[in-house]
Design a protein around this motif. Structure first.
Motif, mmCIF file in Angstrom:
data_model
loop_
_atom_site.group_PDB
_atom_site.id
_atom_site.type_symbol
_atom_site.label_atom_id
_atom_site.label_comp_id
_atom_site.label_asym_id
_atom_site.label_seq_id
_atom_site.Cartn_x
_atom_site.Cartn_y
_atom_site.Cartn_z
ATOM 1 N N ALA A 13 0.163 -1.301 0.076
ATOM 2 C CA ALA A 13 -0.036 0.139 0.262
ATOM 3 C C ALA A 13 0.700 1.456 0.123
ATOM 4 O O ALA A 13 2.461 1.039 0.608
ATOM 5 N N CYS A 14 0.041 2.413 -0.346
ATOM 6 C CA CYS A 14 1.478 3.602 -0.482
ATOM 7 C C CYS A 14 0.166 4.972 0.045
ATOM 8 O O CYS A 14 -0.976 4.171 0.092
ATOM 9 N N VAL A 70 6.659 3.661 -5.158
ATOM 10 C CA VAL A 70 5.139 4.224 -6.338
ATOM 11 C C VAL A 70 5.460 5.735 -6.625
ATOM 12 O O VAL A 70 5.377 6.675 -5.391
ATOM 13 N N PRO A 71 5.102 6.526 -7.614
ATOM 14 C CA PRO A 71 5.541 7.554 -8.003
ATOM 15 C C PRO A 71 3.988 8.515 -7.576
ATOM 16 O O PRO A 71 3.167 8.347 -7.418
ATOM 17 N N LYS A 72 4.664 9.902 -6.869
ATOM 18 C CA LYS A 72 3.593 10.599 -6.399
ATOM 19 C C LYS A 72 3.104 10.319 -4.540
ATOM 20 O O LYS A 72 2.176 10.818 -4.352
ATOM 21 N N THR A 73 4.013 9.032 -4.413
ATOM 22 C CA THR A 73 3.706 8.798 -3.768
ATOM 23 C C THR A 73 4.922 9.509 -1.838
ATOM 24 O O THR A 73 5.887 9.671 -2.009
ATOM 25 N N LEU A 74 4.807 9.453 -0.570
ATOM 26 C CA LEU A 74 5.650 9.383 0.335
ATOM 27 C C LEU A 74 6.052 8.525 1.129
ATOM 28 O O LEU A 74 7.153 8.882 1.824
ATOM 29 N N GLY A 75 5.525 7.164 0.727
ATOM 30 C CA GLY A 75 5.443 6.300 1.948
ATOM 31 C C GLY A 75 5.238 5.125 0.885
ATOM 32 O O GLY A 75 4.038 5.278 -0.311
ATOM 33 N N GLY A 76 5.229 3.640 1.834
ATOM 34 C CA GLY A 76 5.000 2.407 1.578
ATOM 35 C C GLY A 76 4.760 1.645 2.138
ATOM 36 O O GLY A 76 5.777 1.221 2.987
ATOM 37 N N GLU A 111 5.883 11.113 10.094
ATOM 38 C CA GLU A 111 5.413 10.907 11.117
ATOM 39 C C GLU A 111 4.040 9.944 10.052
ATOM 40 O O GLU A 111 3.504 9.055 10.708
ATOM 41 N N PHE A 112 3.973 11.106 9.594
ATOM 42 C CA PHE A 112 2.182 10.524 9.204
ATOM 43 C C PHE A 112 2.690 9.319 8.603
ATOM 44 O O PHE A 112 1.282 8.560 8.463
ATOM 45 N N THR A 113 3.104 9.435 7.679
ATOM 46 C CA THR A 113 3.466 8.121 6.943
ATOM 47 C C THR A 113 3.481 7.231 7.553
ATOM 48 O O THR A 113 3.508 5.741 7.209
ATOM 49 N N ILE A 114 4.276 7.033 8.669
ATOM 50 C CA ILE A 114 3.872 5.796 9.513
ATOM 51 C C ILE A 114 3.206 5.595 10.477
ATOM 52 O O ILE A 114 2.157 4.378 10.167
ATOM 53 N N VAL A 115 1.902 6.366 10.796
ATOM 54 C CA VAL A 115 0.893 6.136 11.086
ATOM 55 C C VAL A 115 -0.009 5.551 10.212
ATOM 56 O O VAL A 115 -0.535 4.357 10.550
ATOM 57 N N HIS A 116 -0.186 5.837 8.980
ATOM 58 C CA HIS A 116 -0.783 6.145 7.687
ATOM 59 C C HIS A 116 -0.672 4.279 7.308
ATOM 60 O O HIS A 116 -1.752 3.470 7.370
ATOM 61 N N GLU A 117 0.956 4.267 6.887
ATOM 62 C CA GLU A 117 1.149 2.621 7.073
ATOM 63 C C GLU A 117 0.852 2.180 7.919
ATOM 64 O O GLU A 117 0.079 0.966 7.509
ATOM 65 N N LEU A 118 0.997 1.774 8.959
ATOM 66 C CA LEU A 118 0.417 0.775 10.318
ATOM 67 C C LEU A 118 -1.182 0.840 9.978
ATOM 68 O O LEU A 118 -1.403 -0.022 10.551
#
Ligand SMILES: [Zn+2]
Length: 162
Positions: free
Chosen positions: A6-7, A82-88, A120-127
């Motif tokens: 997921a991204c 993935v293009p235009k993403t901040l994390g995955g 931090e947002f990316t980490i929470v989002h991915e969790l």
């Protein structure tokens, strides 16, 4: 589905992040280094950010009750994402292991505080994705999932910073 990815799309995240970037880290009950200790030396900055994301991962994995997962976090250049993403995130439910990729400091152009909030947002989002990984997924459910994941992640962060 046992494994998955997921991204996090930049547009949505930027929109949501603008609503809570005013918050400060000073009241957070965790051991993550404060942004003002961040170096201007680029290599040191990357190393500091890696420490920061590892600290945040520990804090949020505990808060979000995911103790049985073995989760790694890495800083990666944008060509890896993935293009235009901040994390995955990629996971293996059988092995209970997951890897979160977070955009490297080398590819961030925003001020340090904003970058850290973003990471931090990316980490929470991915969790949040990791929690949802037990549900059935399809191509059609993916974009709806992104919206839900962003709302939940933003809410969790807002609550944590009160
Ligand atoms: Zn996502």
């Amino acid at each position: 589905m046992v494994t998955g990815i997921a991204c996090l799309r930049i547009g949505i995240a930027a929109l949501l992040i603008s609503s809570f970037t005013q918050s400060l880290y000073a009241v957070e009950p965790d051991s993550t280094p404060f942004p003002q200790t961040f170096s201007t030396d680029t290599e040191q900055r990357e190393a500091d950010a890696l420490k920061f994301v590892n600290g945040k991962l520990q804090v949020w994995q505990k808060r979000m009750n995911l103790p049985n997962w073995s989760v790694q976090v890495r800083l990666v250049r944008k060509s890896t994402l993935v293009p235009k993403t901040l994390g995955g995130i990629s996971w293996d439910r059988g092995a209970m292991s997951a890897t979160i990729n977070v955009l490297s400091t080398y590819d961030y152009t925003v001020p340090v505080q904003e970058m850290l909030d973003d990471m931090e947002f990316t980490i929470v989002h991915e969790l949040v994705h990791l929690h949802l990984s037990s549900l059935p997924r399809s191509e059609a459910s993916r974009s709806a999932e992104e919206g839900v994941v962003n709302e939940i992640a933003a809410t969790l962060i807002r609550l944590a910073k009160k």
